[in-house]
Design an enzyme around this catalytic site. Structure first.
Site, PDB file in Angstrom:
ATOM      1  N   LYS A  19       0.849  -1.186   0.000  1.00 40.44           N
ATOM      2  CA  LYS A  19       0.000   0.000   0.000  1.00 40.44           C
ATOM      3  C   LYS A  19       0.884   1.235   0.000  1.00 40.44           C
ATOM      4  CE  LYS A  19      -3.493   2.373   2.763  1.00 40.44           C
ATOM      5  NZ  LYS A  19      -4.520   2.216   3.808  1.00 40.44           N
ATOM      6  N   LYS A  47      -2.358  -1.491  -3.658  1.00 40.30           N
ATOM      7  CA  LYS A  47      -3.231  -0.326  -3.581  1.00 40.30           C
ATOM      8  C   LYS A  47      -2.401   0.950  -3.679  1.00 40.30           C
ATOM      9  CE  LYS A  47      -6.118   2.043  -0.264  1.00 40.30           C
ATOM     10  NZ  LYS A  47      -6.443   2.189   1.119  1.00 40.30           N
TER      11      LYS A  47
HETATM   12  C1  PBG Z   1      -7.308   3.021   5.794  1.00 41.67           C
HETATM   13  C2  PBG Z   1      -7.790   2.966   4.399  1.00 41.67           C
HETATM   14  C3  PBG Z   1      -7.705   3.968   3.448  1.00 41.67           C
HETATM   15  C4  PBG Z   1      -8.294   3.486   2.286  1.00 41.67           C
HETATM   16  C5  PBG Z   1      -8.736   2.199   2.569  1.00 41.67           C
HETATM   17  N1  PBG Z   1      -8.394   1.885   3.878  1.00 41.67           N
HETATM   18  C6  PBG Z   1      -7.196   5.353   3.557  1.00 41.67           C
HETATM   19  C7  PBG Z   1      -5.798   5.642   3.816  1.00 41.67           C
HETATM   20  O1  PBG Z   1      -4.918   4.793   3.894  1.00 41.67           O
HETATM   21  O2  PBG Z   1      -5.539   6.822   3.964  1.00 41.67           O
HETATM   22  C8  PBG Z   1      -8.424   4.238   0.989  1.00 41.67           C
HETATM   23  C9  PBG Z   1      -9.453   3.755   0.056  1.00 41.67           C
HETATM   24  C10 PBG Z   1      -9.751   4.684  -1.064  1.00 41.67           C
HETATM   25  O3  PBG Z   1      -9.115   5.731  -1.274  1.00 41.67           O
HETATM   26  O4  PBG Z   1     -10.697   4.355  -1.791  1.00 41.67           O
HETATM   27  N2  PBG Z   1      -8.294   2.639   6.692  1.00 41.67           N
END
Ligand code: PBG
Length: 332
Positions: free
Chosen positions: A201, A254
């Site tokens: 991520k 991601k």
């Molecule tokens: C963290 C989380 C995030 C997303 C999914 N889980 C946000 C982040 O890491 O700031 C982002 C998902 C998206 O942008 O669609 N709980």
């Protein structure tokens, strides 16, 4: 008779009719590939459309059935839950509150009604639940304390499983998160609750609309000490390898669109199913351009999701899932 332009190889020959094109198509997108995110609000009666994510709402527990029914109607049977708590605190204790936790209440309610026809994943994190908006326990100097966060992640995963989650998806990029959660789940007899790891991520600007949706923007600093540098691929393979060792069932990359190379490498290197998260910013860009009449929303969305599948994703988390479900074939 000799042809005027002798050519043995004419790739266009395989493109001459729709039937033939469908016969030689290498990649297909199926309904089963898509997972639909659902946002749960703590406030009863809520159906609040997120301004930067047209078509996506925050749902009060008493109204979320409207969305669940629409998802099932579209042929999608996989969802992932995100929540916003009644109140946040320093450590995000709502996340392991068996009775009052927002995700626990939502999971119980949804699984009570749809035990057989819906697969429910829960996002496991702290940023939506902490006053500071970081993804774990934070020290006085503002740094995220890794190993104390692991203990809380364990509590959260166990509590989600008790509420009926089919699979938990930790999104915090905390070192050791998969091993800690696996041990916790197994210690309570939840050995069949799977873990989809947000393994690779990135610290991405594409999460902006999501953070508005659940009010999870960090109140100070940023997430670069735990989320990855967008410049790195090999580091992502290290992350994925650690998660495999620790017992992850699915590896996620991601965001998706700007990281198709990473999806392809993770697919090549490991033998677990790979998921891609088509994140909020990717959705917002398509929606905004389409609203201006600049692109064809459905075709662009389908082409984007197809590219993720082609790159190697077995599963795609996408805000388009509900709308595209009826357009897609099913493999079962
Ligand atoms: C963290 C989380 C995030 C997303 C999914 N889980 C946000 C982040 O890491 O700031 C982002 C998902 C998206 O942008 O669609 N709980």
């Amino acid at each position: 008779m000799t042809a005027r332009f002798p050519q043995l190889r004419r790739p266009r020959r395989l493109r001459t009719s729709p039937i033939l094109r469908s016969m030689v198509r290498e990649t297909t997108l199926l309904r089963e590939d898509l997972i639909m995110p659902v946002f749960i609000s703590p406030t009863a009666g809520t159906r609040r459309e997120i301004p930067s994510m047209p078509g996506i709402c925050n749902w009060g527990l008493d109204r979320v059935n409207e969305e669940i029914d629409a998802i099932l109607e579209s042929g999608i049977r996989q969802i992932i839950l995100f929540g916003e708590p009644d109140h946040k605190d320093e450590i995000g204790s709502d996340t392991w509150d068996d009775e009052g936790g927002i995700i626990q209440r939502a999971t119980r309610q949804i699984k009570d009604e749809h035990d057989d026809d819906l697969f429910v994943l829960t996002d496991v994190c702290f940023c939506e639940y902490t006053t500071h908006g970081h993804c774990g326990v934070v020290a006085d100097d503002g740094t995220l304390i890794n190993d104390e966060t692991l203990e809380n992640l364990q509590l959260q995963a166990i509590s989600h499983a008790r509420a009926g989650a089919d699979m938990v998806a930790p999104s915090g990029m905390i070192d050791g998160m998969i091993g800690a959660m696996r041990a916790g789940l197994d210690s309570e007899g939840h050995e069949n609750v799977g873990i989809m790891s947000y393994a690779v991520k990135y610290a991405s600007a594409f999460y902006g609309p999501f953070r508005d949706a659940v009010d999870s923007a960090p109140q100070f600093g940023d997430r670069q000490t735990y989320q990855m540098d967008p410049a790195n691929v090999r580091e992502g393979l290290v992350e994925a390898a650690l998660d495999v060792e620790q017992g992850a069932d699915v590896l996620m990359v991601k965001p998706a669109l700007s990281y198709l190379d990473v999806i392809a490498k993770v697919k090549e290197e490991f033998h677990l199913p790979v998921a891609a998260y088509n994140v909020s910013g990717e959705y917002a860009m398509v929606k905004a351009a389409a609203a201006n009449g600049w692109i064809d929303e459905e075709r662009v969305a389908l082409e984007s999701l197809l590219s993720m599948k082609r790159a190697g994703a077995d599963l795609i988390l996408s805000y388009f899932a509900r709308d595209l479900g009826p357009r897609l074939p099913t493999g079962v």
